[in-house]
Design a protein around this motif. Structure first.
Motif, short mmCIF file in Angstrom:
data_model
loop_
_atom_site.label_atom_id
_atom_site.label_comp_id
_atom_site.label_asym_id
_atom_site.label_seq_id
_atom_site.Cartn_x
_atom_site.Cartn_y
_atom_site.Cartn_z
N MET A 1 0.85 -1.18 0.00
CA MET A 1 0.00 0.00 0.00
C MET A 1 0.89 1.23 0.00
N LEU A 2 0.58 2.12 -0.92
CA LEU A 2 1.35 3.37 -1.02
C LEU A 2 0.87 4.36 0.05
N PRO A 3 1.75 5.23 0.50
CA PRO A 3 1.32 6.27 1.44
C PRO A 3 0.36 7.24 0.77
N ALA A 4 -0.36 7.97 1.58
CA ALA A 4 -1.32 8.96 1.07
C ALA A 4 -0.59 10.08 0.34
N ALA A 5 -1.20 10.53 -0.74
CA ALA A 5 -0.65 11.70 -1.45
C ALA A 5 -0.92 12.93 -0.60
N ASN A 6 0.06 13.80 -0.52
CA ASN A 6 -0.08 15.04 0.25
C ASN A 6 0.47 16.20 -0.56
N LEU A 7 -0.08 17.36 -0.32
CA LEU A 7 0.43 18.59 -0.91
C LEU A 7 1.51 19.10 0.02
N LEU A 8 2.76 19.05 -0.44
CA LEU A 8 3.87 19.41 0.42
C LEU A 8 4.15 20.90 0.47
N SER A 9 4.10 21.55 -0.70
CA SER A 9 4.36 22.98 -0.71
C SER A 9 3.86 23.59 -2.01
N ILE A 10 3.63 24.87 -1.95
CA ILE A 10 3.29 25.68 -3.12
C ILE A 10 4.34 26.79 -3.17
N ASN A 11 5.05 26.89 -4.27
CA ASN A 11 6.09 27.90 -4.39
C ASN A 11 5.83 28.78 -5.60
N VAL A 12 5.71 30.06 -5.37
CA VAL A 12 5.63 31.03 -6.45
C VAL A 12 7.01 31.68 -6.50
N ILE B 1 -1.07 -5.95 -7.20
CA ILE B 1 -2.18 -4.98 -7.13
C ILE B 1 -1.72 -3.90 -6.16
N VAL B 2 -1.67 -2.69 -6.65
CA VAL B 2 -1.18 -1.57 -5.85
C VAL B 2 -2.37 -0.71 -5.42
N THR B 3 -2.40 -0.36 -4.16
CA THR B 3 -3.43 0.55 -3.65
C THR B 3 -2.75 1.67 -2.88
N SER B 4 -3.50 2.73 -2.66
CA SER B 4 -2.98 3.88 -1.90
C SER B 4 -3.89 4.17 -0.73
N ARG B 5 -3.32 4.78 0.24
CA ARG B 5 -4.15 5.28 1.36
C ARG B 5 -4.95 6.47 0.83
N ALA B 6 -6.00 6.80 1.53
CA ALA B 6 -6.81 7.95 1.15
C ALA B 6 -5.93 9.20 1.14
N PRO B 7 -6.17 10.12 0.20
CA PRO B 7 -5.35 11.32 0.14
C PRO B 7 -5.34 12.08 1.47
N GLY B 8 -4.21 12.72 1.72
CA GLY B 8 -4.07 13.51 2.94
C GLY B 8 -4.67 14.89 2.79
N SER B 9 -4.23 15.79 3.59
CA SER B 9 -4.74 17.15 3.61
C SER B 9 -4.34 17.88 2.33
N CYS B 10 -5.29 18.58 1.78
CA CYS B 10 -5.00 19.37 0.57
C CYS B 10 -4.66 20.80 0.97
#
Length: 94
Positions: free
Chosen positions: A1-12, A80-89
């Protein structure tokens, strides 16, 4: 199981600001507070757009397909690959 996708940073990295006080084409220096406010607003808007476009769900699907594709190269291996539910957006605080 893959870890949850997370938004790490936004850079302008580059933003141009215009202020009526500084004149046309920024002939005078822009107020740093105005520039920072514009930068923060841009980052917030990008985050909102990314979250509304379901970027974390898409990232999880792409990661699953990539890992499955890697194992598909091996003969006789079925994975068969699965992921955890997405993290905080929302990006993590620095």
């Amino acid at each position: 199981m893959l870890p949850a996708a997370n938004l790490l940073s936004i850079n302008v990295t580059d933003i141009e600001t215009y202020s009526i006080k500084t004149g046309l084409f920024g002939a005078m220096r822009v107020d740093p507070d105005l520039h920072d406010a514009a930068l923060n607003t841009a980052q917030e808007q990008i985050t909102t757009l990314a979250c509304n476009s379901q970027i974390l769900e898409i990232a999880a699907q792409n990661a699953e397909r990539s890992i499955e594709g890697l194992f598909a190269l091996m003969d006789g291996v079925q994975v068969i690959v699965t992921s955890r539910a997405p993290g905080s957006c929302a990006p993590a605080s620095p």
